[in-house]
Design a protein around this motif. Structure first.
Motif, PDB file in Angstrom:
ATOM      1  N   LYS A   1      37.584  38.694  38.281  1.00  8.73           N
ATOM      2  CA  LYS A   1      38.973  39.105  38.462  1.00  8.73           C
ATOM      3  C   LYS A   1      39.874  38.565  37.358  1.00  8.73           C
ATOM      4  O   LYS A   1      41.003  39.039  37.205  1.00  8.73           O
ATOM      5  CB  LYS A   1      39.479  38.629  39.829  1.00  8.73           C
ATOM      6  CG  LYS A   1      38.903  39.435  40.988  1.00  8.73           C
ATOM      7  CD  LYS A   1      39.522  39.065  42.319  1.00  8.73           C
ATOM      8  CE  LYS A   1      39.002  37.728  42.806  1.00  8.73           C
ATOM      9  NZ  LYS A   1      39.451  37.447  44.195  1.00  8.73           N
ATOM     10  N   SER A   2      39.392  37.602  36.594  1.00  8.88           N
ATOM     11  CA  SER A   2      40.218  37.084  35.504  1.00  8.88           C
ATOM     12  C   SER A   2      40.496  38.177  34.469  1.00  8.88           C
ATOM     13  O   SER A   2      41.584  38.207  33.874  1.00  8.88           O
ATOM     14  CB  SER A   2      39.537  35.888  34.836  1.00  8.88           C
ATOM     15  OG  SER A   2      38.291  36.270  34.258  1.00  8.88           O
ATOM     16  N   GLY A   3      39.534  39.086  34.288  1.00  6.44           N
ATOM     17  CA  GLY A   3      39.757  40.205  33.381  1.00  6.44           C
ATOM     18  C   GLY A   3      40.858  41.123  33.881  1.00  6.44           C
ATOM     19  O   GLY A   3      41.655  41.655  33.093  1.00  6.44           O
ATOM     20  N   ILE A   4      40.934  41.309  35.207  1.00  9.26           N
ATOM     21  CA  ILE A   4      41.999  42.129  35.791  1.00  9.26           C
ATOM     22  C   ILE A   4      43.347  41.451  35.592  1.00  9.26           C
ATOM     23  O   ILE A   4      44.341  42.108  35.254  1.00  9.26           O
ATOM     24  CB  ILE A   4      41.725  42.378  37.284  1.00  9.26           C
ATOM     25  CG1 ILE A   4      40.460  43.223  37.461  1.00  9.26           C
ATOM     26  CG2 ILE A   4      42.922  43.060  37.944  1.00  9.26           C
ATOM     27  CD1 ILE A   4      40.535  44.608  36.853  1.00  9.26           C
ATOM     28  N   HIS A   5      43.385  40.134  35.782  1.00  6.52           N
ATOM     29  CA  HIS A   5      44.640  39.398  35.558  1.00  6.52           C
ATOM     30  C   HIS A   5      45.135  39.599  34.126  1.00  6.52           C
ATOM     31  O   HIS A   5      46.339  39.797  33.904  1.00  6.52           O
ATOM     32  CB  HIS A   5      44.437  37.910  35.843  1.00  6.52           C
ATOM     33  CG  HIS A   5      44.398  37.563  37.295  1.00  6.52           C
ATOM     34  ND1 HIS A   5      45.528  37.451  38.065  1.00  6.52           N
ATOM     35  CD2 HIS A   5      43.358  37.324  38.128  1.00  6.52           C
ATOM     36  CE1 HIS A   5      45.199  37.147  39.306  1.00  6.52           C
ATOM     37  NE2 HIS A   5      43.888  37.061  39.376  1.00  6.52           N
ATOM     38  N   ARG A   6      44.221  39.554  33.166  1.00  8.64           N
ATOM     39  CA  ARG A   6      44.628  39.739  31.763  1.00  8.64           C
ATOM     40  C   ARG A   6      45.150  41.152  31.525  1.00  8.64           C
ATOM     41  O   ARG A   6      46.136  41.339  30.799  1.00  8.64           O
ATOM     42  CB  ARG A   6      43.447  39.440  30.836  1.00  8.64           C
ATOM     43  CG  ARG A   6      43.098  37.952  30.745  1.00  8.64           C
ATOM     44  CD  ARG A   6      42.142  37.673  29.595  1.00  8.64           C
ATOM     45  NE  ARG A   6      40.833  38.273  29.807  1.00  8.64           N
ATOM     46  CZ  ARG A   6      39.831  37.669  30.435  1.00  8.64           C
ATOM     47  NH1 ARG A   6      39.990  36.442  30.902  1.00  8.64           N
ATOM     48  NH2 ARG A   6      38.662  38.270  30.583  1.00  8.64           N
ATOM     49  N   LEU A   7      44.498  42.142  32.131  1.00 11.41           N
ATOM     50  CA  LEU A   7      44.950  43.529  31.959  1.00 11.41           C
ATOM     51  C   LEU A   7      46.309  43.749  32.617  1.00 11.41           C
ATOM     52  O   LEU A   7      47.174  44.429  32.055  1.00 11.41           O
ATOM     53  CB  LEU A   7      43.916  44.491  32.551  1.00 11.41           C
ATOM     54  CG  LEU A   7      42.576  44.586  31.813  1.00 11.41           C
ATOM     55  CD1 LEU A   7      41.581  45.413  32.614  1.00 11.41           C
ATOM     56  CD2 LEU A   7      42.768  45.191  30.424  1.00 11.41           C
TER      57      LEU A   7
ATOM     58  N   PHE B   1      42.604  43.236  43.876  1.00 13.63           N
ATOM     59  CA  PHE B   1      42.011  42.826  42.604  1.00 13.63           C
ATOM     60  C   PHE B   1      40.497  43.065  42.626  1.00 13.63           C
ATOM     61  O   PHE B   1      39.905  43.410  41.604  1.00 13.63           O
ATOM     62  CB  PHE B   1      42.333  41.364  42.312  1.00 13.63           C
ATOM     63  CG  PHE B   1      43.645  41.156  41.607  1.00 13.63           C
ATOM     64  CD1 PHE B   1      43.717  40.439  40.434  1.00 13.63           C
ATOM     65  CD2 PHE B   1      44.806  41.701  42.116  1.00 13.63           C
ATOM     66  CE1 PHE B   1      44.919  40.247  39.778  1.00 13.63           C
ATOM     67  CE2 PHE B   1      46.021  41.524  41.470  1.00 13.63           C
ATOM     68  CZ  PHE B   1      46.074  40.797  40.295  1.00 13.63           C
ATOM     69  N   ASP B   2      39.869  42.880  43.782  1.00 13.22           N
ATOM     70  CA  ASP B   2      38.431  43.158  43.876  1.00 13.22           C
ATOM     71  C   ASP B   2      38.148  44.633  43.635  1.00 13.22           C
ATOM     72  O   ASP B   2      37.169  44.994  42.952  1.00 13.22           O
ATOM     73  CB  ASP B   2      37.900  42.748  45.249  1.00 13.22           C
ATOM     74  CG  ASP B   2      37.715  41.240  45.374  1.00 13.22           C
ATOM     75  OD1 ASP B   2      37.398  40.606  44.358  1.00 13.22           O
ATOM     76  OD2 ASP B   2      37.891  40.709  46.479  1.00 13.22           O
ATOM     77  N   GLU B   3      38.992  45.500  44.194  1.00  9.44           N
ATOM     78  CA  GLU B   3      38.799  46.939  43.986  1.00  9.44           C
ATOM     79  C   GLU B   3      39.050  47.320  42.534  1.00  9.44           C
ATOM     80  O   GLU B   3      38.351  48.180  41.975  1.00  9.44           O
ATOM     81  CB  GLU B   3      39.725  47.716  44.917  1.00  9.44           C
ATOM     82  CG  GLU B   3      39.329  47.615  46.381  1.00  9.44           C
ATOM     83  CD  GLU B   3      40.387  48.136  47.330  1.00  9.44           C
ATOM     84  OE1 GLU B   3      40.010  48.585  48.416  1.00  9.44           O
ATOM     85  OE2 GLU B   3      41.588  48.086  46.975  1.00  9.44           O
TER      86      GLU B   3
END
Length: 236
Positions: A38-44, A26-28
């Protein structure tokens, strides 16, 4: 229809799985998409799952499956590839012992020999009688292979995180710039570390990939190369 960010993330995941045999962290993902958290990645990820492009498999320690790709990424003829996490859902990610692996009948396996320092050196690798399943591409070609669990963050800018498992091809030589398992004496203790190798005349530099760590320079005859990095397995 996907937004640009959703498409960018799907393409990034697909590219990394095809290249490394393992999805990015998720960091990458956050860094690749230039997001602040990382919350934006979770949403995507959730949006991609809802639209049927990816699937997170239950009881697989957050295994990720790419189900389909849009034409913009080359979805024609795409076959999904599943990268399984290697911990049970109730496993403790902070435990100190190497994790047992599930060996699938169709996957090659290599011995997991213990832990390797990606930080300060640690004592010599212990022989732990476990096996770990690896993608066939990681062990293609000649030579013996083994795996080590990484401890420390000195190689983080090379994409190697604390807790990753690295796959090593045995060997006594390395080219400049390769990441190696190097053994040496440190204050009368035989130590082993994972670093980038550089030969400088009669000396060897073991370089970290983190500015918080100094490069260690040693006489070449005091450094023993035990193998070089050929693959990496990450769990979530």
């Amino acid at each position: 229809m996907l937004t640009k960010k959703q498409l960018d993330l799907l393409e990034f995941i697909h590219t990394r799985v095809q290249r490394d045999g393992v999805p990015p962290s998720f960091d990458e993902m956050k860094e690749a998409l230039d997001l602040r958290s990382k919350s934006g990645i979770h949403r995507l990820i959730t949006a991609l799952e809802e639209r049927g492009f990816i699937r997170r498999l239950a009881h697989k320690a957050r295994a990720l499956e790419i189900v389909k790709l849009p034409d913009a990424i080359g979805g024609g003829g795409f076959q999904p590839r599943v990268i399984d996490g290697d911990m049970a859902d109730d496993a403790d990610p902070g435990r100190s012992e190497p994790r047992p692996e599930t060996i699938e009948s169709t996957a090659p396996a290599v011995p997991l020999l213990g832990r390797i320092a990606a930080g300060g050196p640690i004592s010599a690798i212990a022989d732990v009688q476990q096996n770990i399943a690896v993608p066939p591409a990681m062990v293609a070609g000649s030579g013996n292979h083994y795996a080590l669990e990484v401890r420390g963050d000195s190689m983080i800018n090379a994409g190697i995180n604390d807790g990753d498992v690295v796959v090593i091809r045995e060997g006594r030589v390395a080219d400049n710039g390769e990441i190696v398992v190097a053994a040496f004496h440190d204050q009368n203790e035989y130590s082993v570390t994972l670093k980038r190798f550089r030969r400088k005349g009669s000396s060897v530099a073991l370089e970290a990939a983190n500015p918080d760590y100094e490069t260690r320079v040693l006489p070449a005859d005091q450094v023993e190369i035990q193998g070089k990095l050929v693959g990496l397995i990450r769990t979530y």
